[in-house]
Design a protein around this motif. Sequence first.
Motif, PDB file in Angstrom:
ATOM      1  N   UNK A 135       0.838  -1.205   0.000  1.00 44.08           N
ATOM      2  CA  UNK A 135       0.000   0.000   0.000  1.00 44.08           C
ATOM      3  C   UNK A 135       0.873   1.254   0.000  1.00 44.08           C
ATOM      4  N   UNK A 136       0.449   2.227  -0.811  1.00 46.53           N
ATOM      5  CA  UNK A 136       1.151   3.519  -0.831  1.00 46.53           C
ATOM      6  C   UNK A 136       0.296   4.506  -0.034  1.00 46.53           C
ATOM      7  N   UNK A 137       0.886   5.109   0.979  1.00 51.84           N
ATOM      8  CA  UNK A 137       0.144   6.061   1.807  1.00 51.84           C
ATOM      9  C   UNK A 137       0.905   7.393   1.837  1.00 51.84           C
ATOM     10  N   UNK A 138       0.207   8.506   2.107  1.00 55.22           N
ATOM     11  CA  UNK A 138       0.879   9.805   2.060  1.00 55.22           C
ATOM     12  C   UNK A 138       2.009   9.940   3.081  1.00 55.22           C
ATOM     13  N   UNK A 139       1.921   9.196   4.178  1.00 55.51           N
ATOM     14  CA  UNK A 139       2.960   9.262   5.217  1.00 55.51           C
ATOM     15  C   UNK A 139       2.871   7.996   6.056  1.00 55.51           C
ATOM     16  N   UNK A 140       3.824   7.819   6.965  1.00 55.55           N
ATOM     17  CA  UNK A 140       3.782   6.667   7.876  1.00 55.55           C
ATOM     18  C   UNK A 140       2.489   6.743   8.684  1.00 55.55           C
ATOM     19  N   UNK A 141       1.688   5.693   8.625  1.00 57.24           N
ATOM     20  CA  UNK A 141       0.359   5.740   9.234  1.00 57.24           C
ATOM     21  C   UNK A 141       0.109   4.429   9.992  1.00 57.24           C
ATOM     22  N   UNK A 142       0.417   4.461  11.279  1.00 53.42           N
ATOM     23  CA  UNK A 142       0.297   3.247  12.092  1.00 53.42           C
ATOM     24  C   UNK A 142      -1.158   2.784  12.220  1.00 53.42           C
ATOM     25  N   UNK A 143      -2.087   3.741  12.246  1.00 47.37           N
ATOM     26  CA  UNK A 143      -3.510   3.384  12.378  1.00 47.37           C
ATOM     27  C   UNK A 143      -3.948   2.584  11.145  1.00 47.37           C
TER      28      UNK A 143
END
Lengths: 203, 85
Positions: A135-143
Amino acid sequence: MKIRKYCKIDREFVVIDGALYPFPKEEGTHFLTALYRALSVDYPKFHKMDTLSKLGFLASELIFREEDENILMFDNMAIICFNRSSSLEYDTKFQDSIEAQNYYPSPSVFVYTLPNIVTGEIAIRNKLYGETSFYITPHFDAVQMVRTVENAFQDRDTQSVLAAWIEAYEETQEVLMMWVEQGKDGGMPFLAENINTLYNKSF
Amino acid sequence: MEELILKLKKEIIEVLNLEDVKPEEIDANAPLFVDGLGLDSIDALELIVLMEKNYGIKLKDASQGKEIFKSVAVMAEYIQANRTK
């Protein structure tokens, strides 16, 4: 869900379950190559990998190296990775190569113009047959990480998950990889709060 | 021949993006595929292009590659005997 084991690698240090993993840095040699040599792994394909795959490969080697291969083979482990820059490092390299005069599209470069190649490299090396996704996400997203891993456990097959943030672009080269299992005992709870702590902690 | 072997090693490192590998780390007599450098079918394609671009050798039958790409030394011998540039 709990974290059975984790590994963190960046340009400064390598950590396994909270303990620093020292290895000799070699002048003029990339730190990932120095780490590969320090681990005494015999896997020549490593040298052909892009940085994203090298990061994922080495983190998985550090996590699995003392584990029983039979357990891994029968364990239906999924691999779920995340990052921000996809495979942009090699996308750019490939674009540069085809803009040159007398170019030919080099398979050894364009084979890495997809971020999920790293999941394949880890699955092949360790004979993991579970689902793989990137998955590509805008930033590190632990949730988001917790939510996605939680969903993976909803099927009947997934017994454990190798979850990782792997980022390789320009000066950033980092991976936080976690071996996640169901249940509460015998590991750190796989909660956003704990993941953020691991990600942000300096050693 | 030694000169050609060294040149070939450098070219292989370049086309296959083996950035961390030094020419002296490649055993000229070791198998290129599976063991040794651990190359695969995609790499074979790169080697075919390398021979055509750098030495003017066009393989008529791709299955010839199995014999020619046995090792760097074997590859160098084939290039020496068949090069057009």
